[in-house]
Design a protein around this motif. Structure first.
Motif, PDB file in Angstrom:
ATOM      1  N   ILE A  75     -56.950   7.358   0.073  1.00  0.00           N
ATOM      2  CA  ILE A  75     -55.488   7.312   0.243  1.00  0.00           C
ATOM      3  C   ILE A  75     -55.024   6.271   1.352  1.00  0.00           C
ATOM      4  N   GLY A  76     -54.225   5.426   1.102  1.00  0.00           N
ATOM      5  CA  GLY A  76     -53.402   4.573   2.145  1.00  0.00           C
ATOM      6  C   GLY A  76     -52.248   4.762   2.535  1.00  0.00           C
ATOM      7  N   ILE A  77     -52.043   4.718   3.828  1.00  0.00           N
ATOM      8  CA  ILE A  77     -50.707   5.165   4.470  1.00  0.00           C
ATOM      9  C   ILE A  77     -50.209   4.270   5.638  1.00  0.00           C
ATOM     10  N   THR A  78     -48.800   3.831   5.846  1.00  0.00           N
ATOM     11  CA  THR A  78     -48.551   2.983   6.741  1.00  0.00           C
ATOM     12  C   THR A  78     -47.254   3.571   7.008  1.00  0.00           C
ATOM     13  N   GLY A  79     -46.713   3.040   8.106  1.00  0.00           N
ATOM     14  CA  GLY A  79     -45.159   3.489   8.498  1.00  0.00           C
ATOM     15  C   GLY A  79     -45.540   4.147   9.917  1.00  0.00           C
ATOM     16  N   PRO A  80     -44.222   4.102  10.590  1.00  0.00           N
ATOM     17  CA  PRO A  80     -44.020   4.972  11.959  1.00  0.00           C
ATOM     18  C   PRO A  80     -44.371   6.463  11.933  1.00  0.00           C
ATOM     19  N   SER A  81     -44.122   7.033  10.771  1.00  0.00           N
ATOM     20  CA  SER A  81     -44.513   8.412  10.579  1.00  0.00           C
ATOM     21  C   SER A  81     -45.985   8.786   9.716  1.00  0.00           C
ATOM     22  N   ALA A  82     -46.745   7.677   9.549  1.00  0.00           N
ATOM     23  CA  ALA A  82     -47.954   7.930   9.001  1.00  0.00           C
ATOM     24  C   ALA A  82     -48.760   8.736   9.556  1.00  0.00           C
ATOM     25  N   SER A  83     -48.882   8.890  10.948  1.00  0.00           N
ATOM     26  CA  SER A  83     -49.929   9.769  11.642  1.00  0.00           C
ATOM     27  C   SER A  83     -49.373  11.232  11.577  1.00  0.00           C
ATOM     28  N   GLU A  84     -48.133  11.329  11.649  1.00  0.00           N
ATOM     29  CA  GLU A  84     -47.478  12.492  11.638  1.00  0.00           C
ATOM     30  C   GLU A  84     -47.577  13.309  10.461  1.00  0.00           C
ATOM     31  N   GLY A  85     -47.650  12.486   9.112  1.00  0.00           N
ATOM     32  CA  GLY A  85     -47.699  13.261   8.017  1.00  0.00           C
ATOM     33  C   GLY A  85     -49.362  13.468   7.615  1.00  0.00           C
ATOM     34  N   LEU A  86     -50.287  12.464   8.046  1.00  0.00           N
ATOM     35  CA  LEU A  86     -51.660  12.877   7.946  1.00  0.00           C
ATOM     36  C   LEU A  86     -52.238  14.173   8.743  1.00  0.00           C
ATOM     37  N   ILE A  87     -51.708  14.232  10.077  1.00  0.00           N
ATOM     38  CA  ILE A  87     -52.272  15.271  10.740  1.00  0.00           C
ATOM     39  C   ILE A  87     -51.574  16.597  10.586  1.00  0.00           C
ATOM     40  N   ALA A  88     -50.193  16.526   9.824  1.00  0.00           N
ATOM     41  CA  ALA A  88     -49.687  17.751   9.433  1.00  0.00           C
ATOM     42  C   ALA A  88     -50.578  18.339   8.118  1.00  0.00           C
TER      43      ALA A  88
ATOM     44  N   LEU B  15     -50.582  12.470  17.428  1.00  0.00           N
ATOM     45  CA  LEU B  15     -49.418  12.851  16.875  1.00  0.00           C
ATOM     46  C   LEU B  15     -48.286  11.918  17.184  1.00  0.00           C
ATOM     47  N   GLY B  16     -48.278  11.235  18.333  1.00  0.00           N
ATOM     48  CA  GLY B  16     -47.192  10.304  18.719  1.00  0.00           C
ATOM     49  C   GLY B  16     -47.592   8.943  18.414  1.00  0.00           C
ATOM     50  N   VAL B  17     -48.637   8.504  17.883  1.00  0.00           N
ATOM     51  CA  VAL B  17     -49.044   7.237  17.333  1.00  0.00           C
ATOM     52  C   VAL B  17     -48.308   6.806  16.460  1.00  0.00           C
ATOM     53  N   THR B  18     -47.272   5.885  16.685  1.00  0.00           N
ATOM     54  CA  THR B  18     -46.275   5.203  15.415  1.00  0.00           C
ATOM     55  C   THR B  18     -47.089   4.064  14.737  1.00  0.00           C
ATOM     56  N   SER B  19     -48.189   3.651  15.321  1.00  0.00           N
ATOM     57  CA  SER B  19     -48.892   2.341  14.529  1.00  0.00           C
ATOM     58  C   SER B  19     -50.344   2.405  14.762  1.00  0.00           C
TER      59      SER B  19
ATOM     60  N   SER C 146     -56.747   0.530  10.656  1.00  0.00           N
ATOM     61  CA  SER C 146     -56.859  -0.911  10.430  1.00  0.00           C
ATOM     62  C   SER C 146     -55.688  -1.682  11.051  1.00  0.00           C
ATOM     63  N   ARG C 147     -55.822  -2.912  11.094  1.00  0.00           N
ATOM     64  CA  ARG C 147     -54.675  -3.625  11.490  1.00  0.00           C
ATOM     65  C   ARG C 147     -54.489  -5.108  10.893  1.00  0.00           C
ATOM     66  N   SER C 148     -53.437  -5.739  11.055  1.00  0.00           N
ATOM     67  CA  SER C 148     -53.338  -7.027  10.286  1.00  0.00           C
ATOM     68  C   SER C 148     -54.604  -7.975  10.781  1.00  0.00           C
ATOM     69  N   ASP C 149     -54.911  -9.054   9.958  1.00  0.00           N
ATOM     70  CA  ASP C 149     -55.841  -9.816  10.315  1.00  0.00           C
ATOM     71  C   ASP C 149     -55.255 -11.107  11.016  1.00  0.00           C
ATOM     72  N   ASN C 150     -53.878 -11.187  11.275  1.00  0.00           N
ATOM     73  CA  ASN C 150     -53.499 -12.488  11.718  1.00  0.00           C
ATOM     74  C   ASN C 150     -53.200 -12.243  13.103  1.00  0.00           C
ATOM     75  N   GLY C 151     -53.536 -11.110  13.939  1.00  0.00           N
ATOM     76  CA  GLY C 151     -53.425 -10.991  15.196  1.00  0.00           C
ATOM     77  C   GLY C 151     -52.015 -10.630  15.852  1.00  0.00           C
TER      78      GLY C 151
ATOM     79  N   GLY D 175     -49.795  -1.103  11.725  1.00  0.00           N
ATOM     80  CA  GLY D 175     -51.227  -0.761  11.091  1.00  0.00           C
ATOM     81  C   GLY D 175     -51.011   0.057   9.990  1.00  0.00           C
ATOM     82  N   SER D 176     -52.318   0.532   9.339  1.00  0.00           N
ATOM     83  CA  SER D 176     -52.498   1.431   8.404  1.00  0.00           C
ATOM     84  C   SER D 176     -53.677   2.396   8.418  1.00  0.00           C
ATOM     85  N   TRP D 177     -53.570   3.228   7.801  1.00  0.00           N
ATOM     86  CA  TRP D 177     -54.615   4.460   7.929  1.00  0.00           C
ATOM     87  C   TRP D 177     -55.246   4.396   6.303  1.00  0.00           C
ATOM     88  N   THR D 178     -56.714   4.641   6.301  1.00  0.00           N
ATOM     89  CA  THR D 178     -57.299   4.774   5.047  1.00  0.00           C
ATOM     90  C   THR D 178     -58.059   5.901   5.122  1.00  0.00           C
ATOM     91  N   VAL D 179     -57.659   6.747   4.182  1.00  0.00           N
ATOM     92  CA  VAL D 179     -58.599   8.282   4.239  1.00  0.00           C
ATOM     93  C   VAL D 179     -59.526   8.215   3.363  1.00  0.00           C
TER      94      VAL D 179
END
Length: 982
Positions: free
Chosen positions: A479-492, A518-522, A625-630, A635-639
Motif C-alpha cells: 500500500i502506498g500513501i502520501t500527503g501531510p496526514s499520511a503518517s497520522e493515518g498509518l500510525i492510527a 506522528l508529527g511527521v508531515t512528509s 521514500s522521497r523524490s529522485d530530483n532532490g 515524500g511517500s510511505w510504502t507498506v
C-alpha cells in the motif's frame, strides 16, 4: 405570393421561444403559482342593502384560511431540493431518486415521505414481477439447492464414518504440511472463488478489487494492464482534490499490490556478486551506507541493467536487505538485552568483538586444563578439542581443516597458547563471513518484471554457490500513501504488537520510534531510504479509530531529537516478513470479517474485542521514500505485508478519521502519474521509451491516440501533411499521434524521386496533395499498418551514469529531462522538442531575442509609475490637448494590439514577425508527459532527448540547456529550458 411564403415559413409551437427560455418560463410560473394565495372578494358578504351577511362572511374567511395553509404547504415543498439531492457528491447514487436504500440513513425517512407525496414509482425486489427468463432461472436454482442439500447430507454422513474409524494416533501423525517454496519458477496467481473465477481467466484481481470496482474506473475487462485489473481513476472528480490532499490537507493512498517482488537467498558474496553484475555501483557497496543497508535499516533505489550489455538498462528497482544475525547466540542476546553503546559499528566488527568476549569467558573457565597440556603433542592435546570461543558442533567441524595450520604454527616455535587460539579464531571468522547467508527483496514494476526475472536467473546461475530465486508477486502486497496526514493515518491503523513491553528489545525500540513519528508531515524529512520492520495487530480487532491528537510543542521537540539521532541505525531488528512461515501463518490465521463481527457483537457497548491466542501478527515492512530530483517535495510511505492481509488494513485505512477532517482519499494510476508529474519526476514506464517496458507502453499509447484521431469526422481532425510550419516547411514531422523516435534517428524519408514524378503528372495550377491528404481514416490506418513498427533498439542512460559512459553510448541513447517554458504555454504529450537553429543564423538570433525579452520582462515586471509632466500647459495650447494629456497620464498606455505595437519591441506569439520553428535537422526529442502543473502554477513537461544531439550541453558537468517546444499539429513554438531529471 406573400401569403404562400408566410404559410411555408415554420413557426415554432412555443411562440418563437427557444427551449431554454420555455423551460425558464415554466419554472417561473411554478414559482408564482406556489406563492399565490387565493382570496375571495368581500363584496359577496354584503347584501343588496349593504348589510353584512355574517354566514357568508365566515364562509369566505374559511376559504381564505384554507387557501393560505395550502399556499404555505406548496411554497414549502415547491422550491426545496429533494433528500437525494442534498447528499454530497461522493455519496450520490444513480438509483437514489426511487430507492430509499441508496440514500444515507439520516435522510431515508424524509426521502420515503417525499416519494409518497410525489407518488414516485418505486421498485421492491420482493414484489417485482418476474419475466419468463428470470422465473426459469429461479426455478432452476431452487432445484439445484435441493440436490445440493441432499449431497451435503451424504457427504456429512460419510465424513462422520471416516472420522470414527480413524484412530487418535493417526490423527496426531497427520500434521499440516506447508507448500514447498518453488525456487527459480514463476508463481501462479491465487485461485479465485468459483463465483468470480470466470472473470479472472486472463487477469488477476488486486486484494482490494471489490472496493475499487464500486468507486473507480477500472481497466477494461478484456484489456488488462500488466495482467492485473488496475483502478485508473475514481469516478468522482479528483484532479484538484488529489493535488490538495497530497500537498496541503489530507492524504492519498493506493493499492500497489501489482508491484512485483523477487526474493533472492544465498551466501552474501553470491548476492553481492549478483548485484555488481547487474549495475549496482561499487561505490555504494563499499560505502558506509552499505553497512546500514545490510543491517536492514536502509533500502537502495537505483537502476539495474543486463549483464552482457553495459548500456541496456532494464528498470528502476528498490533493493531491501534482510537483517539476519549470523550467530544464534547473538539473536538470543538481542531478545533479552538492550542495545549496547557500540552498536553503531558495522555488523561484522560487532560479531567479531562478541566472539572475542565469549572466548575470554571460556578461557577463564578452562585455564587450569590448558596449563597442564603439552600442545606439541597432538596425541595428548588436539587443538580441535580446545574450548575455543564456546564453539558449537558446526564450529568444531571448521577446525578440522585448520589443524594443519595449528601444527605449522607450533613447529615455528610459537609456544604461546594464546597466539594459537587467536590465529585459529581469525581463520574461523573469515570462513564464517564467506559462508554467511543472507536474503534480499527486489521491488520492480510489473511492466519490467519478466525481463528482470530472466536476467536475475541468468546471472544467478553464474554465481558460486548459486543463490535461489523466488517469485513473491502473489505473496507480498503493498500500500502506498502520501500527503501531510499520511503518517497520522498509518500510525492510527498499524499498531505494533509487543510480546513484552517492559523489556528494551529491538522490536520495542522500533515500535517506540514508529509511534513518535506522528508529527511527521512528509517522509522526506526522514533519512533517505528508511526501513522499519515490525509486527502489527489486526486493525479490525481494535476499537473504532478516534481522531489522533495533534502534537504539542514538547512532542515536536522530541520528534526533532528522534530524527536527528535516529536510533534505528543502532538497533539490530529482524523483519519477520522475510520469513515465509510468518507470512503463511498471518495469511492462514487471519479471521474472517464475519467472525470479527460476531466477536464485536458479544462485547458490551464501549468495550473492545479481547484478543485471542489464535489472532495472528501481521508482519509489515515500512519504507520511506522521497523524490529522485532532490527537491524538498512531499515524500511517500510504502507498506509491505502479506497479500491476504492487504484488504483488512486497506478498509481500516480508508475509514480512518484524520485530525484535519475527512478520511484518506484513494487514487488510481492516473493520480499516481499526476503527482509524479507535479514533483517533476519521470514516471516508469511512460517516460522511459529507451527501455523495453517503456517502448511497449509507447506502442500501446500510439494505438489509443491513433484510434481517437481516426474516429473523428474528416472535417474535425488534423490533416498532418497539410500543416504549414513556416519557412517553406510543410507537413508534420513523423506521425502526429506518436513520439516518432524512428523518424528522429532515421531522418526524413527520401521522397525526391516521388516528388519529381508527381510534379510531371500533376497539371499546373493544382496543389500537390500530401501522403494522406484527402484520404479517409480507414485508408490512412491501412497505410500506417502496412509499415511495420521496428523493434525496440533504443537505449536509456540513468543520470548518475552520464559522466561514466561519455563517448561510449549508442547513437540511439535517450535521456529523460524536465522542461519548463520561459514564456506562456502548456506543453502537451507528443510535442516536438528542437534545439536552437544551427543552420539559419538569422533565425537563431530571433530566438535569442525571445529569451532576452523574457529576462528583461522579468526585471521590469513592476515598473515605477512615471510622474505627470505638464508639457501642454502653455498659453497657446488648446484646452482639448491639455485634457487629453492629463487623461493619458492617469489612465496609462493603450492596451497592447498589433496596430499600436512599437517596431522595436520583440514580436510576441501570434505576430507575423514571430520566428518559425527550426527544421527537422534540429529536432532532438519529444514530450512524453505534458500538462499544466498545479504544483508550479505553469505548464511543464517531461520528455526524452537524443543524447547524441545534446552532448555538448552536458560536457563539463552541465545539467541542461535551451530548447524550443512545438505542440503537435501546430506551427507555434515556444522557448523553454530543459534539465536532466535526477
Amino acid at each position: 405570393m406573400e401569403k404562400q411564403k408566410n404559410l411555408k415559413r415554420k413557426v415554432p409551437d412555443n411562440g418563437g421561444k427557444t427551449q431554454a427560455s420555455s423551460r425558464q418560463d415554466a419554472k417561473r410560473a411554478k414559482t408564482q403559482n406556489a406563492r399565490t394565495i387565493l382570496a375571495q372578494s368581500s363584496e359577496k358578504a354584503l347584501n343588496s342593502n349593504g348589510d353584512l351577511d355574517v354566514a357568508a362572511f365566515v364562509k369566505a374567511r374559511e376559504y381564505e384560511i384554507n387557501a393560505l395553509e395550502s399556499a404555505m404547504t406548496s411554497a414549502k415543498h415547491g422550491l426545496t431540493t429533494r433528500a437525494f439531492q442534498q447528499v454530497p457528491r461522493e455519496l450520490r447514487r444513480r438509483t437514489a431518486s426511487h430507492n430509499v436504500k441508496k440514500v444515507p440513513k439520516r435522510l431515508r425517512a424524509r426521502a420515503a415521505k417525499e416519494m409518497i407525496l410525489d407518488n414516485t414509482p418505486t421498485v421492491n425486489s420482493r414484489n417485482r414481477k418476474l419475466d419468463g427468463h428470470t422465473r426459469l432461472r429461479l426455478e432452476k436454482a431452487k432445484e439445484l439447492q435441493k440436490t445440493n442439500a441432499r449431497s451435503k447430507v451424504k457427504r456429512a454422513t460419510t465424513k462422520e464414518k471416516k472420522s470414527t474409524e480413524c484412530t487418535a494416533e493417526k490423527q496426531d501423525s497427520q500434521a499440516i504440511q506447508l507448500p514447498k517454496p518453488k525456487q527459480n519458477v514463476l508463481s501462479k496467481p491465487p485461485i479465485a472463488s468459483s463465483k468470480f473465477q470466470k472473470r479472472q481467466t486472463n487477469k488477476s484481481w488486486l486484494p482490494t478489487h471489490m472496493f475499487h470496482a464500486k468507486r473507480a474506473h477500472m481497466t477494461p475487462p478484456k484489456e488488462p494492464l500488466w495482467r492485473f485489473a488496475i483502478p485508473l481513476t475514481p469516478t468522482e472528480k479528483s484532479y484538484r482534490p488529489t493535488h490538495r490532499a497530497a500537498n496541503d490537507k489530507g492524504c492519498v493512498a493506493w493499492d500497489t499490490s501489482y508491484m512485483s517482488t523477487i526474493g533472492v537467498q544465498g551466501q552474501v558474496e553470491s548476492l553481492l556478486g549478483l548485484l555488481r553484475s547487474m549495475g549496482v555501483p561499487e561505490t555504494f557497496l563499499s560505502s558506509p551506507l552499505a553497512s546500514k543497508w545490510k543491517r536492514g535499516a536502509r533500502s537502495w533505489s537505483g537502476w539495474l541493467r543486463e549483464r552482457d550489455s553495459v548500456d541496456q538498462w532494464i528498470t528502476h528497482v528498490t533493493v531491501i536487505w534482510c537483517a539476519k544475525p549470523s550467530d544464534p547466540t547473538m539473536e538470543k542476546e538481542d531478545r533479552h538485552k538492550a542495545p549496547a553503546a557500540d552498536e553503531d559499528k558495522p555488523l561484522d566488527n560487532r560479531q567479531t568483538e562478541d566472539e572475542n568476549v565469549e572466548q575470554e569467558n571460556h578461557q577463564d573457565t578452562g585455564q587450569e586444563d590448558l596449563d597442564g597440556m603439552d600442545l606439541r603433542e597432538p596425541q595428548e592435546a588436539d587443538p580441535q578439542e580446545l574450548p575455543l570461543v564456546g564453539l558449537e558442533e558446526e564450529h568444531e567441524k571448521e577446525l578440522d581443516g585448520l589443524h594443519g595450520g595449528a601444527q605449522s604454527i607450533v613447529e615455528h616455535g610459537q609456544s604461546s597458547k594464546q597466539e594459537i587460539l587467536s590465529e585459529l579464531e581469525q581463520r574461523i571468522v573469515a570462513s564464517r563471513q564467506k559462508k554467511a547467508r543472507g536474503s534480499l527483496f527486489i521491488r520492480v514494476h510489473p511492466s519490467a518484471f519478466l525481463q528482470l526475472w530472466n536476467e536475475v536467473l541468468k546471472v544467478a546461475k553464474l554465481q558460486r554457490p548459486q543463490p535461489s530465486i523466488e517469485d513473491l508477486r502473489f505473496e507480498i502486497g503493498s500500500i502506498g500513501i502520501t500527503g501531510p496526514s499520511a503518517s497520522e493515518g498509518l500510525i492510527a491503523v498499524l499498531k505494533p504488537r509487543l510480546s513484552n513491553p517492559f523489556e528494551t528489545l529491538p522490536v520495542n525500540v522500533v515500535a517506540e520510534v514508529w509511534s513518535s513519528l506522528l508529527g511527521v508531515t512528509s517522509p522526506a524529512t526522514l533519512p533517505p531510504g528508511t526501513v522499519l520492520g515490525f509486527n502489527c495487530a489486526d486493525p479490525r480487532l481494535g476499537p473504532p479509530l478516534p481522531k489522533v491528537k495533534v502534537n504539542e510543542e514538547s512532542d515536536d521537540d522530541k520528534l526533532l531529537q528522534v530524527l536527528a539521532a535516529w536510533p534505528l541505525d543502532k538497533t539490530h531488528c529482524v523483519a519477520e516478513i522475510f520469513d515465509r512461515n510468518a507470512r503463511l501463518a498471518a495469511s492462514r490465521l487471519l479471521p474472517s470479517q464475519k467472525s470479527i463481527n460476531r466477536r464485536k457483537g458479544d462485547c458490551l457497548p464501549g468495550e473492545s474485542v479481547s484478543p485471542l491466542p489464535s489472532d495472528p501478527e501481521i508482519p509489515i515492512l515500512v519504507l520511506a521514500s522521497r523524490s529522485d530530483n532532490g527537491n524538498s517535495t512531499q515524500g511517500s510511505w510504502t507498506v509491505l505485508m502479506p497479500w491476504k492481509c492487504i484488504q483488512p488494513v486497506w478498509y481500516s485505512l480508508m475509514y480512518c478519521p484524520l485530525s484535519v477532517g475527512g478520511t484518506p482519499r484513494f487514487g488510481g494510476l492516473d493520480e499516481e502519474r499526476q503527482l509524479t508529474f507535479e514533483h517533476a519526476t519521470p514516471w516508469f514506464p511512460g517516460d522511459f521509451p529507451g527501455t523495453k517496458a517503456g517502448w511497449d507502453w509507447e506502442l500501446r499509447e500510439r494505438e489509443k491516440r491513433e484510434a481517437d484521431w481516426a474516429k473523428r469526422p474528416k472535417g474535425k481532425r488534423i490533416e498532418w501533411d497539410s500543416l504549414d510550419l513556416g519557412g517553406g516547411k510543410r507537413g508534420e514531422i513523423g506521425r502526429g499521434w506518436a513520439c516518432d523516435w524512428e523518424r528522429l534517428f532515421a531522418g526524413p524519408p527520401n521522397t525526391a524521386g516521388k516528388d519529381e514524378t508527381a510534379a510531371k503528372e500533376s497539371p499546373k495550377g493544382k496543389k500537390k496533395k500530401g501522403k494522406h491528404y484527402g484520404k479517409d481514416a480507414s485508408e490512412q490506418g491501412k497505410a500506417t499498418e502496412a509499415a511495420p513498427t521496428p523493434a525496440c533498439d533504443l537505449r536509456h542512460v540513468p543520470p548518475s551514469r552520464l559522466s561514466t559512459i561519455s563517448g561510449t553510448f549508442s547513437s540511439k541513447t535517450l535521456i529523460t529531462v524536465k522542461i519548463a517554458l520561459i514564456h506562456r504555454g502548456v506543453p502537451k504529450t507528443c510535442a516536438r522538442i528542437y534545439r536552437l537553429p544551427t543552420i539559419d543564423k538569422s533565425l537563431h538570433i530571433k530566438w535569442l531575442e525571445q529569451i532576452l525579452s523574457a529576462k528583461n520582462k522579468s526585471k521590469t515586471k513592476h515598473p515605477r509609475k512615471q510622474p505627470f509632466i505638464d508639457t501642454f500647459a502653455t498659453d497657446d495650447a488648446s484646452n482639448h490637448a491639455y485634457s487629453a494629456a492629463q487623461m493619458s497620464s492617469i489612465i496609462g498606455p493603450k492596451p497592447y494590439t498589433k496596430e499600436n505595437r512599437p517596431e522595436t519591441e520583440t514580436p510576441r506569439a501570434g505576430d507575423p514577425n514571430y520566428p518559425h520553428v527550426p527544421g527537422e535537422e534540429d529536432l532532438i526529442g519529444f514530450i512524453t508527459t505534458g500538462n499544466f502543473n498545479l504544483g508550479q502554477g505553469k505548464g511543464t513537461g517531461i520528455g526524452c532527448l537524443a543524447l547524441k544531439k545534446v552532448e555538448g550541453e552536458l560536457r563539463n558537468g552541465g545539467k541542461g540547456g535551451l530548447c524550443i517546444v512545438r505542440e503537435v499539429g501546430m506551427a507555434l513554438g515556444r522557448v523553454g529550458r530543459w534539465e536532466v531529471c535526477g
